[in-house]
Scaffold this active site. Sequence first.
Site, PDB file in Angstrom:
ATOM      1  N   TYR A 142       0.824  -1.210   0.000  1.00  0.00           N
ATOM      2  CA  TYR A 142       0.000   0.000   0.000  1.00  0.00           C
ATOM      3  C   TYR A 142       0.862   1.265   0.000  1.00  0.00           C
ATOM      4  O   TYR A 142       0.424   2.311  -0.453  1.00  0.00           O
ATOM      5  CB  TYR A 142      -0.908   0.036   1.239  1.00  0.00           C
ATOM      6  N   LYS A 192       3.491 -15.244   2.125  1.00  0.00           N
ATOM      7  CA  LYS A 192       3.667 -15.958   0.853  1.00  0.00           C
ATOM      8  C   LYS A 192       5.168 -16.185   0.692  1.00  0.00           C
ATOM      9  O   LYS A 192       5.807 -15.778  -0.292  1.00  0.00           O
ATOM     10  CB  LYS A 192       3.058 -15.115  -0.287  1.00  0.00           C
ATOM     11  N   ASP A 248      -6.164  -7.158   4.203  1.00  0.00           N
ATOM     12  CA  ASP A 248      -7.320  -6.535   3.552  1.00  0.00           C
ATOM     13  C   ASP A 248      -8.224  -7.623   2.981  1.00  0.00           C
ATOM     14  O   ASP A 248      -9.439  -7.636   3.198  1.00  0.00           O
ATOM     15  CB  ASP A 248      -6.817  -5.601   2.438  1.00  0.00           C
ATOM     16  N   ASP A 252     -12.008  -9.309   4.681  1.00  0.00           N
ATOM     17  CA  ASP A 252     -13.296  -9.336   3.976  1.00  0.00           C
ATOM     18  C   ASP A 252     -13.843 -10.761   3.948  1.00  0.00           C
ATOM     19  O   ASP A 252     -15.037 -10.996   4.140  1.00  0.00           O
ATOM     20  CB  ASP A 252     -13.151  -8.835   2.525  1.00  0.00           C
TER      21      ASP A 252
HETATM   22  C1  IPM Z   1     -10.370  -1.498   4.079  1.00  0.00           C
HETATM   23  C2  IPM Z   1     -10.643  -0.891   2.738  1.00  0.00           C
HETATM   24  C3  IPM Z   1      -9.545   0.089   2.393  1.00  0.00           C
HETATM   25  C4  IPM Z   1      -8.253  -0.687   2.328  1.00  0.00           C
HETATM   26  C5  IPM Z   1      -9.778   0.888   1.105  1.00  0.00           C
HETATM   27  C6  IPM Z   1     -11.076   1.643   1.138  1.00  0.00           C
HETATM   28  C7  IPM Z   1      -8.640   1.807   0.794  1.00  0.00           C
HETATM   29  O1  IPM Z   1     -10.802  -1.890   1.781  1.00  0.00           O
HETATM   30  O2  IPM Z   1     -10.254  -0.736   5.062  1.00  0.00           O
HETATM   31  O3  IPM Z   1     -10.266  -2.720   4.165  1.00  0.00           O
HETATM   32  O4  IPM Z   1      -7.921  -1.283   1.289  1.00  0.00           O
HETATM   33  O5  IPM Z   1      -7.534  -0.704   3.335  1.00  0.00           O
HETATM   34 MG    MG Z   2     -10.809  -3.855   2.562  1.00  0.00          MG
END
Ligand code: IPM
Ligand code: MG
Length: 360
Positions: A142, A192, A248, A252
């Site tokens: 990032y 990884k 990230d 999710d």
């Molecule tokens: C999260 C989101 C963010 C990230 C985006 C909105 C930049 O997906 O907080 O998980 O990738 O960190």
């Molecule tokens: Mg995210």
Amino acid sequence: MAQFHLSVIAGDGIGPEVIAEGIKALNAVGDRFGHRFTYANYLAGGAALDSTGVPLPEATVKGVKDSAALLFGAIGGPKWESLPHHLKPEAGLLKLRKELDAWANLRPAIVFDELVDASTIKPEVLRGTDIMVLRELTGGIYFGQPRGIDGTGPQRRGFNTEVYSEFEIERIVRLAFAIAAGRRKKVCSVDKANVLESSQVWREVATRVGKEFPDIALSHMYVDNAAMQLIRDPKQFDVIVTGNIFGDILSDEASQLTGSIGMLASASVGGPVGFFEPIHGSAPDIVGQKKANPLATIGTVALLLRHGLKLEAEALMVERAIRQTLKDGLRTGDIRQAGCTLVDTSIMGDAVALRIRGMG
Ligand code: IPM
Ligand code: MG
């Protein structure tokens, strides 16, 4: 009476809708426990772009740094998607994480018994799942340099850099062990290392730090396998510690175990001011329809109380109220179930606030 000054960034999309419910929960906590919360609202993301031309105005950074903790809604939306990278709402969020030095992102994924049927995964696989995903938040691909787009025609290319220093790895891994010590004493470090040098260093550091914690079981998993294991047998995990982009993605995925991404709260800590946000994002498809699930934000309020203000009893009270509201059968659309009452965002928020006040 204790007084706490909080900064609030409602942001874009459903951000303002869910933040309103988070504030109701905080005010209910204030009344019940005799605290006074004051709030200052700041702009970030698309809302900031529209009114100031930048995704993270200086006034926001200053105001947030002067507060006890930041409650954040969500940012982004289709309106701002085609802007250049540095002007995207997301760039504002990343800059804010960096400004606050919020290098540790806690994303608890807890499957409540009441919602065990709400997920697309079999209840017997899910029941009892309680995972803490600990994501490194201010490093990795990032933020790594070099990054950019160059060249022309078929040679035009985009590039980013995945990079981790021993310092960055060591502090997040240490935190993982500290968190695991108060839980089921298991840390799974995800990388990884079979392909990436950054992951090889990650694994070496995790192994070295792990030797200092003989009573905590450390395991290592490649990220592709971890993605599979999370849905095959989520109960095997206690604390997962990983880098920015793997965290990230896996967080999710973990959210879906709980029934809905609308349930997942997060805390970003490490710097002087903690940063607390639901993980679901701005959900442009349901804006203004009162459909958003505010429980991720109310759960985020609990994390703010616990990690930001060190108010553990208050945090537990909010978590208990969420649980009770679900037990009482209230559901927003994303977690709707037969035999339960479908409610909108603000009715759900009112119901939790009532229970925090001990009146539900
Ligand atoms: C999260 C989101 C963010 C990230 C985006 C909105 C930049 O997906 O907080 O998980 O990738 O960190
Ligand atoms: Mg995210």
